[in-house]
Design a protein around this motif. Structure first.
Motif, PDB file in Angstrom:
ATOM      1  N   ARG A  98       3.315   6.581  15.857  1.00  0.00           N
ATOM      2  CA  ARG A  98       4.010   7.679  15.190  1.00  0.00           C
ATOM      3  C   ARG A  98       5.463   7.789  15.595  1.00  0.00           C
ATOM      4  NH1 ARG A  98       4.115  11.978  18.494  1.00  0.00           N
ATOM      5  NH2 ARG A  98       2.668  11.929  20.208  1.00  0.00           N
ATOM      6  N   SER A  99       5.837   7.197  16.739  1.00  0.00           N
ATOM      7  CA  SER A  99       7.238   7.172  17.131  1.00  0.00           C
ATOM      8  C   SER A  99       7.470   6.136  18.226  1.00  0.00           C
ATOM      9  CB  SER A  99       7.708   8.550  17.595  1.00  0.00           C
ATOM     10  OG  SER A  99       6.951   9.008  18.682  1.00  0.00           O
ATOM     11  N   LEU A 100       8.743   5.828  18.419  1.00  0.00           N
ATOM     12  CA  LEU A 100       9.181   4.925  19.478  1.00  0.00           C
ATOM     13  C   LEU A 100      10.105   5.709  20.396  1.00  0.00           C
ATOM     14  CD1 LEU A 100      10.380   1.964  17.217  1.00  0.00           C
ATOM     15  CD2 LEU A 100       8.095   2.269  18.196  1.00  0.00           C
ATOM     16  N   PHE A 101      10.123   5.341  21.646  1.00  0.00           N
ATOM     17  CA  PHE A 101      11.072   5.908  22.593  1.00  0.00           C
ATOM     18  C   PHE A 101      11.775   4.748  23.280  1.00  0.00           C
ATOM     19  CE2 PHE A 101       8.024   9.273  22.012  1.00  0.00           C
ATOM     20  CZ  PHE A 101       8.802  10.417  22.018  1.00  0.00           C
ATOM     21  N   ALA A 102      13.094   4.828  23.365  1.00  0.00           N
ATOM     22  CA  ALA A 102      13.866   3.760  23.996  1.00  0.00           C
ATOM     23  C   ALA A 102      15.127   4.347  24.615  1.00  0.00           C
ATOM     24  CB  ALA A 102      14.226   2.690  22.970  1.00  0.00           C
ATOM     25  N   ASP A 103      15.725   3.557  25.478  1.00  0.00           N
ATOM     26  CA  ASP A 103      16.955   3.986  26.137  1.00  0.00           C
ATOM     27  C   ASP A 103      18.147   3.872  25.208  1.00  0.00           C
ATOM     28  OD1 ASP A 103      16.342   4.546  29.015  1.00  0.00           O
ATOM     29  OD2 ASP A 103      15.459   2.547  28.845  1.00  0.00           O
ATOM     30  N   GLU A 104      19.107   4.738  25.429  1.00  0.00           N
ATOM     31  CA  GLU A 104      20.396   4.619  24.750  1.00  0.00           C
ATOM     32  C   GLU A 104      21.168   3.477  25.400  1.00  0.00           C
ATOM     33  OE1 GLU A 104      23.202   7.899  26.181  1.00  0.00           O
ATOM     34  OE2 GLU A 104      21.210   8.685  26.667  1.00  0.00           O
ATOM     35  N   ALA A 105      22.139   2.941  24.686  1.00  0.00           N
ATOM     36  CA  ALA A 105      22.908   1.795  25.175  1.00  0.00           C
ATOM     37  C   ALA A 105      23.585   2.070  26.512  1.00  0.00           C
ATOM     38  CB  ALA A 105      23.931   1.365  24.132  1.00  0.00           C
ATOM     39  N   SER A 106      24.032   3.304  26.740  1.00  0.00           N
ATOM     40  CA  SER A 106      24.734   3.624  27.984  1.00  0.00           C
ATOM     41  C   SER A 106      23.834   3.555  29.218  1.00  0.00           C
ATOM     42  CB  SER A 106      25.390   5.000  27.891  1.00  0.00           C
ATOM     43  OG  SER A 106      24.413   6.007  27.725  1.00  0.00           O
ATOM     44  N   ALA A 107      22.526   3.458  29.025  1.00  0.00           N
ATOM     45  CA  ALA A 107      21.588   3.371  30.153  1.00  0.00           C
ATOM     46  C   ALA A 107      21.359   1.931  30.614  1.00  0.00           C
ATOM     47  CB  ALA A 107      20.251   3.991  29.768  1.00  0.00           C
ATOM     48  N   ALA A 108      21.934   0.958  29.921  1.00  0.00           N
ATOM     49  CA  ALA A 108      21.615  -0.458  30.171  1.00  0.00           C
ATOM     50  C   ALA A 108      21.790  -0.867  31.632  1.00  0.00           C
ATOM     51  CB  ALA A 108      22.454  -1.350  29.259  1.00  0.00           C
ATOM     52  N   ASP A 109      22.895  -0.503  32.256  1.00  0.00           N
ATOM     53  CA  ASP A 109      23.104  -0.901  33.649  1.00  0.00           C
ATOM     54  C   ASP A 109      22.072  -0.266  34.579  1.00  0.00           C
ATOM     55  OD1 ASP A 109      25.269  -2.494  32.957  1.00  0.00           O
ATOM     56  OD2 ASP A 109      26.764  -0.953  33.440  1.00  0.00           O
ATOM     57  N   ALA A 110      21.758   0.993  34.341  1.00  0.00           N
ATOM     58  CA  ALA A 110      20.763   1.684  35.170  1.00  0.00           C
ATOM     59  C   ALA A 110      19.376   1.082  34.965  1.00  0.00           C
ATOM     60  CB  ALA A 110      20.755   3.175  34.850  1.00  0.00           C
ATOM     61  N   VAL A 111      19.049   0.690  33.729  1.00  0.00           N
ATOM     62  CA  VAL A 111      17.759   0.054  33.461  1.00  0.00           C
ATOM     63  C   VAL A 111      17.671  -1.282  34.189  1.00  0.00           C
ATOM     64  CG1 VAL A 111      16.309  -1.007  31.666  1.00  0.00           C
ATOM     65  CG2 VAL A 111      17.380   1.215  31.250  1.00  0.00           C
ATOM     66  N   ARG A 112      18.724  -2.084  34.069  1.00  0.00           N
ATOM     67  CA  ARG A 112      18.716  -3.394  34.746  1.00  0.00           C
ATOM     68  C   ARG A 112      18.604  -3.229  36.270  1.00  0.00           C
ATOM     69  NH1 ARG A 112      21.881  -5.054  30.295  1.00  0.00           N
ATOM     70  NH2 ARG A 112      23.862  -4.353  31.177  1.00  0.00           N
ATOM     71  N   ALA A 113      19.313  -2.266  36.845  1.00  0.00           N
ATOM     72  CA  ALA A 113      19.257  -2.038  38.293  1.00  0.00           C
ATOM     73  C   ALA A 113      17.849  -1.628  38.715  1.00  0.00           C
ATOM     74  CB  ALA A 113      20.270  -0.969  38.699  1.00  0.00           C
ATOM     75  N   ALA A 114      17.236  -0.726  37.967  1.00  0.00           N
ATOM     76  CA  ALA A 114      15.871  -0.287  38.296  1.00  0.00           C
ATOM     77  C   ALA A 114      14.884  -1.442  38.136  1.00  0.00           C
ATOM     78  CB  ALA A 114      15.469   0.887  37.407  1.00  0.00           C
ATOM     79  N   ARG A 115      15.022  -2.204  37.056  1.00  0.00           N
ATOM     80  CA  ARG A 115      14.114  -3.332  36.805  1.00  0.00           C
ATOM     81  C   ARG A 115      14.171  -4.349  37.950  1.00  0.00           C
ATOM     82  NH1 ARG A 115      11.641  -4.577  32.198  1.00  0.00           N
ATOM     83  NH2 ARG A 115      13.059  -3.371  30.898  1.00  0.00           N
ATOM     84  N   GLN A 116      15.361  -4.614  38.471  1.00  0.00           N
ATOM     85  CA  GLN A 116      15.501  -5.570  39.584  1.00  0.00           C
ATOM     86  C   GLN A 116      14.783  -5.075  40.840  1.00  0.00           C
ATOM     87  OE1 GLN A 116      19.753  -6.079  39.951  1.00  0.00           O
ATOM     88  NE2 GLN A 116      19.674  -7.993  38.797  1.00  0.00           N
ATOM     89  N   GLU A 117      14.771  -3.779  41.048  1.00  0.00           N
ATOM     90  CA  GLU A 117      14.197  -3.238  42.280  1.00  0.00           C
ATOM     91  C   GLU A 117      12.682  -3.076  42.241  1.00  0.00           C
ATOM     92  OE1 GLU A 117      16.038  -0.460  44.638  1.00  0.00           O
ATOM     93  OE2 GLU A 117      18.056  -0.871  43.889  1.00  0.00           O
TER      94      GLU A 117
END
Length: 158
Positions: A98-117
């Motif tokens: 019924r819906s999708l949830f995703a990060d806004e483009a400005s979150a990209a660096d924070a997502v990559r940093a969290a994913r690495q950790e």
């Protein structure tokens, strides 16, 4: 019950293409999650928000190096959740998304940093990582209609 299912963009495209996917893990606001929070009287909206955030954190644990988290919201009648809200999802049909949830483009660096950790961690340990807490405190997952998957993928990849 709303179930939030973290997927990679490739897996979401495959689900849409094939029409269904099996043996997934989702997150829902069951009694065990409310006990884990210490908030048995938490209202449904607040408990659903916690389940969505847990799915968002679980999206960081999926294979890949995407700069966004992707979570599908589906209505399913499932029973039994673990303390973190995890439920086994035997099958999801794209028609049920019924819906999708995703990060806004400005979150990209924070997502990559969290994913690495969080590489190699389970969800409980990942939730305790400062980079994950910072990501979740700073960036909410944004709502998209299922029909926006392709434009979302273009925004994320491009």
């Amino acid at each position: 019950m709303s179930v939030f299912v973290p997927l990679t963009l490739a897996a979401a495209r495959e689900l849409r293409s094939s029409g269904s996917a099996s043996e997934l893990v989702g997150y829902a606001d069951g009694p065990a999650l409310r006990r884990w929070l210490g908030e048995t009287r938490l209202d449904d909206e607040e408990a659903g928000y916690v389940a969505l955030n847990h799915a968002g954190a679980a999206a960081l644990l999926l294979d890949g190096d995407s700069s966004t988290r992707l979570v599908l919201a589906v209505d399913l009648e499932l029973v039994g959740t673990d303390d973190l809200g995890a439920v086994s999802v035997p099958q999801v049909r794209w028609a049920d998304v019924r819906s999708l949830f995703a990060d806004e483009a400005s979150a990209a660096d924070a997502v990559r940093a969290a994913r690495q950790e969080v590489g190699g961690l389970d969800l409980g340990a990942a939730l305790a990582v400062a980079a994950v807490a910072d990501l979740q405190d700073s960036y909410d997952l944004l709502w998209y209609a299922p029909e926006e998957l392709d434009s979302l993928a273009t925004d994320v990849e491009g």
